[in-house]
Scaffold this active site. Structure first.
Site, short mmCIF file in Angstrom:
data_model
loop_
_atom_site.label_atom_id
_atom_site.label_comp_id
_atom_site.label_asym_id
_atom_site.label_seq_id
_atom_site.Cartn_x
_atom_site.Cartn_y
_atom_site.Cartn_z
N GLY A 10 0.85 -1.19 0.00
CA GLY A 10 0.00 0.00 0.00
C GLY A 10 0.88 1.24 0.00
O GLY A 10 2.11 1.15 -0.01
N ILE A 12 1.40 3.67 2.40
CA ILE A 12 2.26 3.85 3.58
C ILE A 12 3.17 2.62 3.76
O ILE A 12 4.36 2.75 4.04
CB ILE A 12 1.43 4.12 4.86
CG1 ILE A 12 0.57 5.37 4.67
CG2 ILE A 12 2.35 4.27 6.09
CD1 ILE A 12 -0.35 5.70 5.83
N ASP A 31 0.18 -8.69 1.26
CA ASP A 31 -0.77 -7.71 0.72
C ASP A 31 -1.62 -8.42 -0.34
O ASP A 31 -1.09 -9.18 -1.14
CB ASP A 31 0.00 -6.55 0.08
CG ASP A 31 -0.85 -5.31 -0.10
OD1 ASP A 31 -0.44 -4.24 0.38
OD2 ASP A 31 -1.94 -5.41 -0.71
N GLY A 36 -3.75 -1.73 -2.39
CA GLY A 36 -2.33 -1.55 -2.67
C GLY A 36 -2.05 -1.88 -4.12
O GLY A 36 -2.94 -2.34 -4.84
N ALA A 117 -2.03 0.22 12.93
CA ALA A 117 -2.31 1.54 12.34
C ALA A 117 -3.81 1.80 12.44
O ALA A 117 -4.61 1.11 11.83
CB ALA A 117 -1.86 1.57 10.89
N TYR A 149 -16.33 2.77 9.20
CA TYR A 149 -14.87 2.74 9.18
C TYR A 149 -14.32 3.12 10.55
O TYR A 149 -13.49 2.41 11.14
CB TYR A 149 -14.35 3.69 8.10
CG TYR A 149 -12.86 3.80 8.02
CD1 TYR A 149 -12.06 2.67 7.91
CD2 TYR A 149 -12.23 5.04 8.05
CE1 TYR A 149 -10.68 2.77 7.83
CE2 TYR A 149 -10.86 5.16 7.96
CZ TYR A 149 -10.09 4.02 7.86
OH TYR A 149 -8.73 4.13 7.78
N LYS A 153 -12.27 0.59 13.11
CA LYS A 153 -10.91 0.86 13.60
C LYS A 153 -10.90 1.06 15.12
O LYS A 153 -9.92 0.73 15.79
CB LYS A 153 -10.31 2.09 12.89
CG LYS A 153 -10.08 1.90 11.40
CD LYS A 153 -9.22 0.70 11.05
CE LYS A 153 -7.75 0.95 11.17
NZ LYS A 153 -6.95 -0.19 10.62
#
Ligand code: UDP
Length: 332
Positions: A10, A12, A31, A36, A117, A149, A153
């Site tokens: 991806g 980052i 991945d 990504g 993250a 979302y 998270k």
């Protein structure tokens, strides 16, 4: 150090791979190329210390083997981008919650440290700007897709912190604010690559809502440096950190800046949120991090200013556009 990066191809993750290789680590990535792109890691594919697995983190046996091989895990694999989230909420919730469950459960077997993250989205509709890690998270209604979302998270954060408290698995949670730089795609709604591509192609620059909403943009290289320092810091375990820039700009001003720096003739147009996303879409008027905690912990301070960031993104997309044009004319 042997490092596993989920979501390693991806935007980052690929920059983090570069930085870890540069300091001498052995880097393993996993991945599924959902958001990504292999292009992000093509330059690394023959590196002797770089190993890539194109697979989903939900594939337990594959993920288990990678976790076993590594000393530490950066868990970046997630469904991201406001457009993607609004359009595919089931995929978002399942990817984010299941992926984190899988990685934490596997890491726990051998007590491998995990950095998760997370995102500034978790602050939701909070107006307590600048946002502090111990501040309230204010979620919107469940009928509005965007908040799935933030909630997914937030569950990831709860789970990571619970593993530390209950099972002594070392975990660190990082809330990333708007992170930008080369390789970021505008495909899933991110504003800077979208504006840059519009400016370079002479298409209208689409400012959503009134354009008075503001954001703080941090260079991906600065963010990656903070992730590595937080991973290395024993005192960061069990803690949550904001990582981002606290230099605020309105989206209208951003559009003008991109237009100027790209020497573009594009017109700047206002697009209502309902048209841009979905009916009843809720945006945050301001999103500014308090970064004093991460600054105190690891000395984090963003180095690259917005002009520098925009120039690097313009240069990246100018190169790409040149390549795409060449490809098209060759095909013709
Ligand atoms: N935005 C915009 N035009 C676009 C894409 C995004 O005006 O083409 C706005 C968006 O509504 C938001 C801001 O730019 O207010 C940042 O959007 P992004 O999706 O990059 O990040 P986030 O909303 O997650 O902060």
């Amino acid at each position: 150090m042997r490092v596993l990066i989920t979501g390693g191809s991806g935007f980052i993750g690929s920059h983090l791979s570069d930085a870890c290789l540069q300091r001498g680590d052995e880097v393993f990535i996993i991945d599924d190329l959902s958001t990504g792109s292999f292009e992000n890691i093509r330059h690394l594919k023959d590196h002797p210390r770089f190993h890539y697995t194109i697979e989903s983190v939900h594939n337990q046996p594959v993920a288990a083997e990678l976790v076993d091989q590594c000393d530490v895990i950066f868990h970046l694999a997630a469904a991201v981008g406001v457009k993607l989230i609004v359009e595919s909420p089931v995929h978002t919730i399942e990817t984010n919650v299941r992926g984190t469950e899988t990685i934490l459960a596997l890491a726990n077997k051998k007590k491998k440290k995990v950095l998760i993250a997370s995102t500034s989205e978790v602050y939701g509709l909070s107006t307590e700007v600048p946002f502090r890690e111990d501040g309230n998270l204010v979620m919107g209604a469940t009928t509005k897709g965007r908040w799935s979302y933030a909630c997914s998270k937030a569950i990831d954060e709860f789970l990571a912190l619970a593993y530390w408290r209950e099972k002594k698995l070392p975990t660190v949670v990082v809330r990333l604010f708007n992170t930008v730089g080369p390789r970021q795609t505008g495909q899933y709604g991110m504003v800077i690559p979208t504006f840059v591509k519009q400016a370079l192609s002479g298409r209208p620059i689409t400012v959503y809502g009134s354009g008075e909403q503001s954001r703080c943009f941090c260079y991906v290289g600065d963010v990656v440096g903070a992730l590595m320092k937080l991973m290395d810091d024993e005192q960061a375990v069990g803690e949550v950190f904001n990582v981002g820039s606290n230099h605020e700009i309105t989206i209208s001003d951003l559009a003008r800046k991109v237009k100027d720096l790209a020497n573009s003739e594009s017109e700047i147009v206002l697009v209502p949120y309902d048209e841009a996303y979905e009916e009843g879409f809720e945006d945050m008027p301001r999103r500014v991090p308090d970064i004093s905690k991460v600054n105190k912990q690891v000395g984090f301070q963003p180095q690259m200013d917005l002009d520098g960031i925009l120039k690097s993104v313009i240069e990246f997309h100018s190169g790409r556009q040149g390549q795409e044009n060449k490809g098209t004319s060759a095909q013709r």
